[in-house]
Design an enzyme around this catalytic site. Sequence first.
Site, mmCIF file in Angstrom:
data_model
loop_
_atom_site.group_PDB
_atom_site.id
_atom_site.type_symbol
_atom_site.label_atom_id
_atom_site.label_comp_id
_atom_site.label_asym_id
_atom_site.label_seq_id
_atom_site.Cartn_x
_atom_site.Cartn_y
_atom_site.Cartn_z
ATOM 1 N N LYS A 4 19.266 -20.056 13.747
ATOM 2 C CA LYS A 4 19.359 -19.915 15.204
ATOM 3 C C LYS A 4 19.532 -21.292 15.822
ATOM 4 O O LYS A 4 18.722 -22.190 15.601
ATOM 5 C CB LYS A 4 18.110 -19.243 15.777
ATOM 6 C CG LYS A 4 18.216 -19.068 17.300
ATOM 7 C CD LYS A 4 17.254 -18.028 17.829
ATOM 8 C CE LYS A 4 17.457 -17.810 19.317
ATOM 9 N NZ LYS A 4 16.589 -16.770 19.867
ATOM 10 N N LEU A 15 25.859 -13.686 13.760
ATOM 11 C CA LEU A 15 25.105 -12.424 13.670
ATOM 12 C C LEU A 15 24.800 -11.854 15.043
ATOM 13 O O LEU A 15 24.760 -10.653 15.241
ATOM 14 C CB LEU A 15 23.796 -12.648 12.909
ATOM 15 C CG LEU A 15 23.894 -12.901 11.414
ATOM 16 C CD1 LEU A 15 22.535 -13.297 10.859
ATOM 17 C CD2 LEU A 15 24.417 -11.667 10.693
ATOM 18 N N GLY A 66 21.201 -14.408 21.381
ATOM 19 C CA GLY A 66 19.993 -14.092 22.132
ATOM 20 C C GLY A 66 19.984 -14.846 23.440
ATOM 21 O O GLY A 66 20.962 -15.514 23.788
ATOM 22 N N ALA A 67 18.886 -14.747 24.180
ATOM 23 C CA ALA A 67 18.796 -15.411 25.474
ATOM 24 C C ALA A 67 18.780 -16.933 25.302
ATOM 25 O O ALA A 67 19.290 -17.661 26.136
ATOM 26 C CB ALA A 67 17.556 -14.953 26.218
ATOM 27 N N ASP A 96 9.925 -8.771 24.513
ATOM 28 C CA ASP A 96 11.291 -8.313 24.777
ATOM 29 C C ASP A 96 11.702 -7.224 23.791
ATOM 30 O O ASP A 96 12.731 -7.325 23.135
ATOM 31 C CB ASP A 96 12.251 -9.504 24.701
ATOM 32 C CG ASP A 96 13.567 -9.241 25.433
ATOM 33 O OD1 ASP A 96 13.690 -8.179 26.077
ATOM 34 O OD2 ASP A 96 14.469 -10.087 25.358
#
Lengths: 307, 241
Positions: free
Chosen positions: A51, A30, A33-34, A143
Amino acid sequence: MATSFKIDLRRGMVVTGKWKQGRYRIEKLLGEGANGKVYLVQRDRNWFALKVGSDAVDLQSEINVLQSIAKQKKQGQETFLFDVDDLYGPDGKEYPFYIMRYVLGTTLADYLKQQGAEWFPLVGLNLLGKLAKLHHAGWVFGDLKVENVLVADYGHVELVDYGGVTAVGKGIRQFTEIYDRGYWNGGSRSADAKYDLFSFGVLCIQLHEPKRLHGLTTELLPQNRSVEELMQVAESSQGLRPIAGWLRKAFGGEFHDAGDASAAWRLLMHRSDTHRTSGIPGWLKGLVAVSAVLLGTSVYWLVRNML
Amino acid sequence: MKQILLITDGCSNVGLSPIVAAAHANSEGISVNVVGVLDHGDVGELGASEIEEIARAGGGLSRMVNMRQLSQTVQMMTRKTVVQTIQIAVQKELKQVLGNGSIEALPPDKRAEVVRVIDELGETSGLQVALIIDASASMKPKLAAVEEAIRDLMLSLQARQGKSEISVFHFPGSRNGDDCVMDLNWTDHLNGVQAIFPKLQMGGTTPTGPAIMHVIDFYRQGVYGRQSRDETDGMMSGYVV
């Protein structure tokens, strides 16, 4: 730091949690991210987002924030975090992961492109509402950027990537330069509600004037970056002019929190010029003008007759 | 917590090996991070491997970046090293308590507790970062970006809850025989600092190792200086005025 992050989970793979043995079938990537990668997964015919991170401490730190937020949730609100565990990657190494609710939606910029800019005021309001809830619970999103806002049907908004979420008063954990208050010499990098509202302001400019915003980042010397430069873009932009006053307040830290800011935003929405394409046909405007003139004349006539 | 952050674009060429110097720093409890700044090309294979090895010897991180990414990299590295330093300390404790050295091996709920402690300490403990800037001729066009990165780092450190200070050095010194010159003593703000590097004369040599040794010395003096000053402040404050 996301330096050498190599884990690659492929479609159809089934990963099993090391501690709780939850089994998840990987569907597709999907996003990234960081702190890791996010996959769409299936378990018992339900969709979730998984994740997976490379650094156990980094990811756990993010999970801790999510768990604290979950504890504060009132009953009846949807669960967000479902499972926390480790998995064995294709390389045989262990990777930490967590399972969250899958949010079906498109990114903010794409949504407005597909559905039309007239959705912008409502989506903005919904986004401010999401932020207000976080702020109320003592958190700052940190963020906030176009990529971290998903929009579903009818302007429903979801924030994704909680890696930057910071308790009020601490140093912002993760941010993106052009949305950062410090980058624009607009204030500190300490977590307060006003930090998110500053980013929200930049996000509005990013949506309407992406090229000019990018231009500022390449042309200006660091010491010359300022709120004034951002405001110049806003004031000379057709789409942003109606909210320019609101933006100035957001950049200047004049709103107490997102609740305050969304109340002011809501007032703007009911002014006809906030919507870029005015829905009122010309003849109707003419009619209104004519009746106003008639009213004026009759009042004048009445008053004159009374004297 | 003490850190050295070296910003360079190439190979050292005089004096003590920077790898030995970095190992010295590490044994003094100072982590050494290294950022290699690329222009259009790269720092060369030799430069790249030296940069990596300095960081490894110094117990820190290394990264190659172009100038546009410099600020964000410096900020992330400093933060990450803070977490790492605390993580190492906590892991030592874990070894004694659980007979198990790694945080990864803990079940998720226990891990959550440990990480909470790490995060809390990382945010609240004192931090000093000494920046060592390579000012050899090839770095000249990059100094504006370096200065920006330093200001940006200060901004991030000011947002921490713990006391945070930076100091800035460059090498080589303008006169012969100076390995390293201090531009900025320990400070927690840059208000009123117009230019960190006023009128630098770029030297030809690159004494990276000696510069690191110089800063280790500075750290040492700082500790002694401070301790004695604290004592005077506490015990003989009447004499000070």
